[in-house]
Design an enzyme around this catalytic site. Structure first.
Site, PDB file in Angstrom:
ATOM      1  NE  ARG A  77     -15.376   6.524 -15.860  1.00  0.00           N
ATOM      2  CZ  ARG A  77     -15.418   5.193 -15.379  1.00  0.00           C
ATOM      3  NH1 ARG A  77     -15.094   4.372 -16.589  1.00  0.00           N
ATOM      4  NH2 ARG A  77     -15.425   4.343 -14.379  1.00  0.00           N
TER       5      ARG A  77
ATOM      6  CG  HIS B 232      -1.137   2.701   4.395  1.00  0.00           C
ATOM      7  ND1 HIS B 232      -1.420   1.523   3.932  1.00  0.00           N
ATOM      8  CD2 HIS B 232      -1.631   2.861   5.728  1.00  0.00           C
ATOM      9  CE1 HIS B 232      -2.015   0.950   4.779  1.00  0.00           C
ATOM     10  NE2 HIS B 232      -2.233   1.515   6.133  1.00  0.00           N
TER      11      HIS B 232
ATOM     12  CG  ASP C 142      -4.913  -6.612   1.226  1.00  0.00           C
ATOM     13  OD1 ASP C 142      -4.683  -5.769   0.567  1.00  0.00           O
ATOM     14  OD2 ASP C 142      -5.116  -6.767   2.400  1.00  0.00           O
TER      15      ASP C 142
ATOM     16  CG  HIS D 209       1.166  -3.049   4.449  1.00  0.00           C
ATOM     17  ND1 HIS D 209       1.439  -2.124   3.685  1.00  0.00           N
ATOM     18  CD2 HIS D 209      -0.486  -3.159   4.473  1.00  0.00           C
ATOM     19  CE1 HIS D 209       0.377  -1.622   3.053  1.00  0.00           C
ATOM     20  NE2 HIS D 209      -0.657  -2.250   3.380  1.00  0.00           N
TER      21      HIS D 209
ATOM     22  CE  LYS E  29      -8.277  -7.758   4.995  1.00  0.00           C
ATOM     23  NZ  LYS E  29      -8.025  -6.554   5.497  1.00  0.00           N
TER      24      LYS E  29
HETATM   25  C1  BG6 Z   1      -4.416  -2.026   3.193  1.00  0.00           C
HETATM   26  C2  BG6 Z   1      -5.038  -3.386   3.084  1.00  0.00           C
HETATM   27  O1  BG6 Z   1      -3.064  -1.781   2.500  1.00  0.00           O
HETATM   28  O2  BG6 Z   1      -3.914  -1.947   4.647  1.00  0.00           O
HETATM   29  C3  BG6 Z   1      -6.139  -3.528   3.841  1.00  0.00           C
HETATM   30  O3  BG6 Z   1      -5.434  -3.367   1.502  1.00  0.00           O
HETATM   31  C4  BG6 Z   1      -5.870  -3.442   5.139  1.00  0.00           C
HETATM   32  O4  BG6 Z   1      -6.755  -4.947   3.470  1.00  0.00           O
HETATM   33  C5  BG6 Z   1      -5.101  -2.260   5.434  1.00  0.00           C
HETATM   34  O5  BG6 Z   1      -7.072  -3.528   6.089  1.00  0.00           O
HETATM   35  C6  BG6 Z   1      -4.554  -2.000   7.000  1.00  0.00           C
HETATM   36  O6  BG6 Z   1      -4.030  -0.857   7.110  1.00  0.00           O
HETATM   37  P1  BG6 Z   1      -4.076  -0.083   8.698  1.00  0.00           P
HETATM   38  O7  BG6 Z   1      -3.452   1.002   8.390  1.00  0.00           O
HETATM   39  O8  BG6 Z   1      -5.506   0.064   8.989  1.00  0.00           O
HETATM   40  O9  BG6 Z   1      -3.204  -1.117   9.697  1.00  0.00           O
END
Ligand code: BG6
Length: 483
Positions: A51, A178, A235, A240, A331
């Protein structure tokens, strides 16, 4: 020997949300590394769109400053930084209106791959997709990349899929998780399907249980507004850890190609039993060891959002019936340690009689830090004095075993963005997979309303004591969370 780098085709990559956190922390540094390694062709271009009003020269200066700050000195040099920044343009855009779209259209080239990275809130996906089509910017070969959170339940994920499907084919949509871009996560597939050693034992007859742990030391790091509405289940677990579970549990795909792999993952998700309320433990970190508690970190006041979740998961299919999978993530735990531990059953008969020292064989696949594999086997303790057994790990650190090649492993985002340009969806989630993962997750979350608030655990600890209960009940223990 250093890994071979094959340049991708020329491309125009448009990053929507180009001044946001993800673009700054992950996408731009990742692209720079691919550029410096020679994987980005000379005529590739990156077009930042956001933006804020600024010209391309100002954005380039911002990117250069950012890379100087975030990329370690050994991995950058002034010449390649300048050359990389010359690949960058910037367009100020109005996602909901027409401002900036003709300028973006004019910048794009006809004969190269077009990729659009939606590094923005999901609420904007529909607007962006519609504008791209109205202005004739997206074509049948364009690719669109979207980030998590992909919805917050099955219904919203379905709505997002429908929004994207109005403008793009499934073959054009790249949903990023990821974790699938992490080197060791892909290694799970290599270990399972490129070796004869493990696969014959990879089933409920020989595997006693599987533990998947993703432990973080970080707290919510200024992301309280998002995190408080999500929690560890949405999350981390829904995406993951679910992906890790799928790669461990799936049947061999007939080939390492997108739909073959994704079909097998989907079958695992569909075979998951609903989770019984007694098989879930939620936790939230409290102040401890000089660290603030969740409520203060997230800046949200009193909250029942979980920062830790542990589950016992059962898979109802021929391969896995009877082998529990224990999953946990949290966490502000005592160490950053992500691993998958596959524990094998005892031999059918011990010729050594009872031995207190006997331990199960465990294959530990370490995702981070210090990626590697360890196989615990029993041997004879050396020396005289009779036959005494001893547990020793066959230990392989990938960085050590692979030398230079293993030391400079690309970050998950680098690899995934290059896969988008190559048009390879194997490591991206398909729409039905995401919806199925939510279909399994939703009832777990719905069950919490009746279960009361999460258990407290001290920041810097191993998580709530109650998590132990899940395994004690079954005569097992969690592995220690160790760096
Ligand atoms: C993200 C989460 O997808 O993955 C985060 O939103 C988390 O909360 C992160 O900390 C962890 O990724 P990595 O690659 O550091 O294990």
């Amino acid at each position: 020997m250093v890994a071979r780098v094959i340049p991708v085709e020329p491309f125009d990559l448009v990053i929507f949300g180009a001044t946001g956190d993800l673009a700054r922390r992950k996408i731009l540094p990742g692209l720079y590394r691919r550029f410096r390694d020679g994987q980005m062709p000379d005529d590739a271009r990156i077009i930042g769109a956001a933006r804020g009003r600024m010209d391309s020269a100002t954005y380039r200066r911002e990117v250069a400053a950012l890379l100087n700050e975030l990329v370690p000195p050994a991995r950058r040099d002034a010449q390649s930084l300048r050359a990389f920044c010359r690949r960058i343009e910037y367009v100020a855009l109005d996602a909901a209106g027409d401002g900036g779209w003709p300028q973006l259209a004019a910048l794009l080239r006809e004969d190269v791959v077009r990729a659009f990275y939606f590094s923005v809130a999901p609420a904007l996906f529909g607007e962006l997709a519609a504008r791209l089509h109205e202005h004739g910017i997206a074509n049948a070969d364009s690719r669109v990349v979207v980030e998590k959170p992909f919805g917050h339940d099955q219904e919203s994920a379905r709505a997002l899929n429908a929004t994207l499907a109005r403008h793009f084919d499934e073959a054009q949509i790249y949903r990023i998780d990821h974790y699938l871009g992490k080197e060791t996560v892909q290694n799970l597939m290599a270990v399972r399907f490129a070796n004869t050693l493990f696969e014959p034992l990879w089933n409920a007859r020989f595997v006693d249980n599987v533990q998947i742990t993703v432990a973080e030391t970080v707290g919510v790091e200024g992301r309280g507004a998002y995190y408080d509405g999500a929690g560890a289940m949405r999350d981390m677990m829904q995406n993951h850890l679910m992906q890790l579970l799928c790669l461990i549990a799936m049947e061999p795909p007939f080939r390492f190609e997108p739909d073959a792999v994704r079909d097998e993952k989907l079958k695992v998700i569909r075979a998951l039993d609903p989770v019984d309320g007694r098989d879930v433990v939620r936790g939230q970190y409290r102040a401890g060891q000089g660290l603030a508690g969740y409520a203060e970190d997230a800046g949200c006041g009193a909250s029942d959002t979980e920062t830790f979740v542990a589950l016992k998961v059962q898979i109802s299919n021929w391969r896995w019936k009877g082998t529990p999978f224990y999953l946990r993530t949290g966490k502000r735990l005592s160490a950053r340690a992500s691993e998958i531990a596959v524990t094998f059953r005892a031999p059918p008969h011990s010729i050594f009689g009872e031995s207190e020292r006997w331990q199960e064989n465990v294959l530990v696949i370490r995702l981070q830090p210090d990626e590697g594999m360890k196989l615990h086997v029993m041997i004879k303790e050396p020396g005289p004095g009779g036959m005494r057994l001893k547990d020793v790990p066959l230990d392989m650190s990938f960085a050590e075993a692979l030398g230079e090649e293993g030391a400079d492993i690309p970050d998950a985002y680098e690899r995934l963005i290059m896969d988008v340009i190559r048009g390879n969806q194997t490591l991206f989630m398909r729409g039905d997979e995401v919806e199925a993962a939510w279909a399994w997750t939703d009832p777990v979350i719905a069950g919490w309303a009746a279960a009361g608030p999460p258990h407290g655990y001290g920041a810097g600890s191993a998580g709530p004591e109650d998590a132990e209960r899940l395994l004690h009940r079954d005569g097992r223990r969690w592995r220690e969370i160790a760096p």
